[in-house]
Design an enzyme around this catalytic site. Structure first.
Site, PDB file in Angstrom:
ATOM      1  N   SER A 213       0.849  -1.189   0.000  1.00 55.01           N
ATOM      2  CA  SER A 213       0.000   0.000   0.000  1.00 55.01           C
ATOM      3  C   SER A 213       0.884   1.239   0.000  1.00 55.01           C
ATOM      4  O   SER A 213       2.119   1.138   0.032  1.00 55.01           O
ATOM      5  CB  SER A 213      -0.897   0.016   1.250  1.00 55.01           C
ATOM      6  OG  SER A 213      -0.110   0.118   2.427  1.00 55.01           O
ATOM      7  N   LYS A 214       0.266   2.405  -0.017  1.00 51.42           N
ATOM      8  CA  LYS A 214       1.030   3.651  -0.095  1.00 51.42           C
ATOM      9  C   LYS A 214       1.979   3.815   1.085  1.00 51.42           C
ATOM     10  O   LYS A 214       3.067   4.379   0.943  1.00 51.42           O
ATOM     11  CB  LYS A 214       0.079   4.847  -0.175  1.00 51.42           C
ATOM     12  CG  LYS A 214      -0.609   4.987  -1.523  1.00 51.42           C
ATOM     13  CD  LYS A 214      -1.416   6.259  -1.609  1.00 51.42           C
ATOM     14  CE  LYS A 214      -2.038   6.417  -2.998  1.00 51.42           C
ATOM     15  NZ  LYS A 214      -2.814   7.656  -3.110  1.00 51.42           N
TER      16      LYS A 214
END
Length: 360
Positions: A213-214
């Site tokens: 994920s980010k």
């Protein structure tokens, strides 16, 4: 581009620009046209492309209108859970009479289109990465939706029509799409299209083996560009996530990767994204820059950070040549140059080394 919340002109442009920056080009597409257009699903919907194929499936009896409501589906799902059974969609509309369907249509009741999954059918795919994979149609969860109430095609239907009509011969994608494959094979067969060769590649996971994920560094290609990574560094690192050529070599040019790549060397297990290793690989490609490339890229970064007025001249040339040996990403150039040029004059004058040069 049928996901209106995420698909915008800006997001499309960012994807195309990111691919071009990495050196990935194409012969036809939404930005350059071609013989297989239109290339956006929204435009293909307007052209009636999916409707034409849907009509064929309905005429064959492979697809049908389904008026099940979300509440009815929830009740069916809850019943399956109470009975500790897998949820399988068994729509009462699968064999509905024409007058029953017409009555619902006359009332304007919303409906979807479902694909009629055959019973106890073995589906076999010779995957280019995983080898032979077999499913039984009874394990697919029953008849699945291929067209939403809004009239937009679901992924499994739309991608089959698009890929078949665009003569796609090979489909390489993440292993999380593996379960879509048997459904797509059934649709290919229903429409009389030849299925492409499939290859399902390992996922890229975070260091803790969770979904990337980010917060783990999963950002757009454009953001990596702005962080000072090079196209060659990015392609080199990503190519080795789930693949190696059997040697200890880690730094490759793009041409070397193309020459060395063989699907037989693809891993079947997930790869781990390591941000530090990514920077290390990128640093090697920074050092491989020619003097002219270094002046262009490093000089532009120095100008962007107001370290120099112009990205040219003898100072910039010398600084760029020195800096490319000391940085891992282009954005590190400014701070590294400041460090190189830092000079504590007062401390030097007070040092023992300087004392003999002063008059008493």
């Amino acid at each position: 581009d049928t996901d209106e919340a995420r698909s915008t002109a800006d997001s499309e442009a960012a994807i195309l620009e990111g691919l071009k920056w990495c050196g990935i080009t194409w012969d036809e597409g939404p930005d350059c046209g071609g013989n297989c257009g239109p290339y956006r699903q929204s435009e293909r919907i307007q052209a009636g492309i999916y409707q034409e194929q849907l009509d064929k499936m309905v005429a064959k009896g492979d697809a049908y209108k389904c008026f099940l409501t979300p509440q009815e589906l929830d009740a069916m799902r809850a019943e399956a859970e109470r009975n500790e059974q897998a949820f399988i969609v068994q729509s009462p509309w699968t064999n509905a009479k024409k007058d029953e369907i017409q009555a619902m249509m006359d009332k304007g009741v919303p409906h979807v289109y479902r694909f009629r999954v055959p019973f106890d059918r073995e589906i076999v795919v010779d995957d280019l990465v995983l080898g032979e994979v077999t499913w039984n149609s009874d394990d697919l969860g029953g008849d699945f939706v291929i067209v939403r109430q809004s009239g937009t095609p679901m992924y499994n239907f739309g991608v089959v029509v698009d890929d078949a009509q665009m003569a796609i011969s090979h489909v390489f994608r993440a292993q999380e799409h593996l379960m879509n494959t048997p459904r797509q094979v059934l649709i290919y067969e229903s429409l009389g299209f030849e299925a492409p060769k499939f290859g399902h590649m390992p996922l890229i996971l975070a260091p803790d083996r969770s979904k990337l994920s980010k917060r783990h560094g999963a950002v757009s290609v454009g953001e990596y560009k702005s962080r000072g990574f090079l196209p060659a560094g990015m392609v080199n690192y990503l190519a080795q996530l789930g693949w190696n050529d059997g040697t200890k070599q880690e730094i490759y040019s793009i041409d070397e990767l193309i020459g060395a790549f063989k699907f037989e060397r693809m891993s079947k297990v997930a790869a781990i994204f390591d941000a530090d290793k990514f920077k290390w690989v990128n640093g090697h490609h920074v050092r491989l820059l020619s003097e002219e490339q270094a002046v262009d890229l490093v000089g532009s970064q120095l100008k962007k950070s107001d370290m120099v007025k112009e990205a040219s001249g003898e100072f910039v040339r010398r600084a760029s040549v020195l800096l490319k040996e000391r940085i891992s990403t282009l954005v590190e150039a400014s701070e590294e140059l400041k460090s190189m040029m830092a000079f504590d004059l007062e401390a030097m004058l007070k040092s023992e080394v300087a004392q003999p040069y002063f008059e008493v």
